[in-house]
Design a protein around this motif. Structure first.
Motif, PDB file in Angstrom:
ATOM      1  N   ALA A  54     -34.605 -55.332  28.177  1.00  0.00           N
ATOM      2  CA  ALA A  54     -34.449 -54.421  29.314  1.00  0.00           C
ATOM      3  C   ALA A  54     -34.199 -53.002  28.818  1.00  0.00           C
ATOM      4  O   ALA A  54     -34.737 -52.037  29.388  1.00  0.00           O
ATOM      5  N   GLY A  55     -33.398 -52.857  27.762  1.00  0.00           N
ATOM      6  CA  GLY A  55     -33.148 -51.527  27.186  1.00  0.00           C
ATOM      7  C   GLY A  55     -34.429 -50.907  26.656  1.00  0.00           C
ATOM      8  O   GLY A  55     -34.694 -49.713  26.865  1.00  0.00           O
ATOM      9  N   LYS A  56     -35.234 -51.711  25.964  1.00  0.00           N
ATOM     10  CA  LYS A  56     -36.507 -51.203  25.436  1.00  0.00           C
ATOM     11  C   LYS A  56     -37.437 -50.803  26.578  1.00  0.00           C
ATOM     12  O   LYS A  56     -38.101 -49.761  26.510  1.00  0.00           O
ATOM     13  N   GLU A  57     -37.490 -51.620  27.612  1.00  0.00           N
ATOM     14  CA  GLU A  57     -38.343 -51.298  28.755  1.00  0.00           C
ATOM     15  C   GLU A  57     -37.861 -50.023  29.436  1.00  0.00           C
ATOM     16  O   GLU A  57     -38.668 -49.172  29.823  1.00  0.00           O
ATOM     17  N   ALA A  58     -36.541 -49.860  29.563  1.00  0.00           N
ATOM     18  CA  ALA A  58     -35.993 -48.652  30.185  1.00  0.00           C
ATOM     19  C   ALA A  58     -36.322 -47.430  29.334  1.00  0.00           C
ATOM     20  O   ALA A  58     -36.713 -46.379  29.869  1.00  0.00           O
ATOM     21  N   ASP A  59     -36.171 -47.567  28.000  1.00  0.00           N
ATOM     22  CA  ASP A  59     -36.508 -46.447  27.112  1.00  0.00           C
ATOM     23  C   ASP A  59     -37.985 -46.108  27.212  1.00  0.00           C
ATOM     24  O   ASP A  59     -38.359 -44.923  27.257  1.00  0.00           O
ATOM     25  N   ALA A  60     -38.839 -47.122  27.232  1.00  0.00           N
ATOM     26  CA  ALA A  60     -40.283 -46.888  27.342  1.00  0.00           C
ATOM     27  C   ALA A  60     -40.597 -46.216  28.679  1.00  0.00           C
ATOM     28  O   ALA A  60     -41.426 -45.284  28.735  1.00  0.00           O
ATOM     29  N   GLU A  61     -39.934 -46.654  29.743  1.00  0.00           N
ATOM     30  CA  GLU A  61     -40.170 -46.060  31.068  1.00  0.00           C
ATOM     31  C   GLU A  61     -39.701 -44.604  31.073  1.00  0.00           C
ATOM     32  O   GLU A  61     -40.365 -43.734  31.634  1.00  0.00           O
ATOM     33  N   LYS A  62     -38.558 -44.329  30.422  1.00  0.00           N
ATOM     34  CA  LYS A  62     -38.075 -42.958  30.315  1.00  0.00           C
ATOM     35  C   LYS A  62     -39.078 -42.099  29.562  1.00  0.00           C
ATOM     36  O   LYS A  62     -39.369 -40.963  29.968  1.00  0.00           O
ATOM     37  N   ARG A  63     -39.553 -42.629  28.434  1.00  0.00           N
ATOM     38  CA  ARG A  63     -40.531 -41.897  27.631  1.00  0.00           C
ATOM     39  C   ARG A  63     -41.782 -41.586  28.445  1.00  0.00           C
ATOM     40  O   ARG A  63     -42.294 -40.466  28.410  1.00  0.00           O
ATOM     41  N   ARG A  64     -42.270 -42.605  29.168  1.00  0.00           N
ATOM     42  CA  ARG A  64     -43.469 -42.397  29.999  1.00  0.00           C
ATOM     43  C   ARG A  64     -43.196 -41.333  31.062  1.00  0.00           C
ATOM     44  O   ARG A  64     -44.040 -40.473  31.324  1.00  0.00           O
ATOM     45  N   ALA A  65     -42.005 -41.379  31.677  1.00  0.00           N
ATOM     46  CA  ALA A  65     -41.658 -40.397  32.707  1.00  0.00           C
ATOM     47  C   ALA A  65     -41.600 -38.992  32.099  1.00  0.00           C
ATOM     48  O   ALA A  65     -42.119 -38.029  32.678  1.00  0.00           O
ATOM     49  N   HIS A  66     -40.958 -38.872  30.903  1.00  0.00           N
ATOM     50  CA  HIS A  66     -40.886 -37.572  30.237  1.00  0.00           C
ATOM     51  C   HIS A  66     -42.283 -37.071  29.874  1.00  0.00           C
ATOM     52  O   HIS A  66     -42.575 -35.870  30.049  1.00  0.00           O
TER      53      HIS A  66
END
Length: 172
Positions: free
Chosen positions: A105-117
């Motif tokens: 879940a942490g990796k998915e959240a980080d990936a989602e943050k990266r995609r959003a940025h």
């Protein structure tokens, strides 16, 4: 009337009757010894052997029951130990799955943050590029109106573009 009672005759037995009684007792003893002694002895021996066998069987059953009780206790302890191992393994596996899920879940959240940025940065860059193009067009239109002719529009566009890049470089 007088009663004549022979007290001595009554106290001492008659020798002939005593001898007949002794002979009849001897005959009975010999008959019992000849015909009944061995069967009675065999009966008593068989009864003794049966009792001994019953006592031995009871002793063996008691020993077997004691051994079974000890075996059941050992199996109960083994089962209890195995149950503890299974519970501990299940808890360990559940914790491992929990950490794996949290990590995922942490990796998915980080990936989602990266995609959003990245998306925000791309949109910002597109907006900056759009503003630059709009500024260039406004500057060219303004310059065209001031100069009055659009003779070499491509050269003007390149000059304004170079100016905007310099201004952008100073902002950053």
């Amino acid at each position: 009337m007088s009663i004549n009672v022979d007290i001595v005759g009554q106290l001492v037995p008659n020798p002939i009757s005593m001898l007949v009684q002794l002979c009849s007792t001897l005959v009975l003893f010999l008959l019992i010894k000849k015909f009944l002694w061995k069967p009675v002895q065999n009966f008593f021996n068989a009864r003794e052997n049966a009792m001994q066998a019953d006592l031995k069987a009871a002793s063996d059953a008691k020993a077997a029951a004691e051994a079974d009780r000890k075996e059941a206790g050992r199996q109960l302890q083994d089962a209890s130990g195995k149950a503890d191992e299974i519970v501990n393994a299940a808890v360990k596996e559940a914790k491992a799955q929990k950490y794996a899920i949290l990590e995922s879940a942490g990796k998915e959240a980080d990936a989602e943050k990266r995609r959003a940025h990245e998306q925000i940065e791309n949109e910002r860059q597109a907006m900056v590029d759009s503003m630059k193009n709009e500024m260039i067009n406004v500057a060219l239109d303004a310059a065209g109106k001031l100069i009055g002719s659009k003779a070499d529009e491509e050269t003007d566009r390149q000059a304004v573009d170079a100016f905007v890049k310099e201004a952008s470089a100073h902002d950053q």
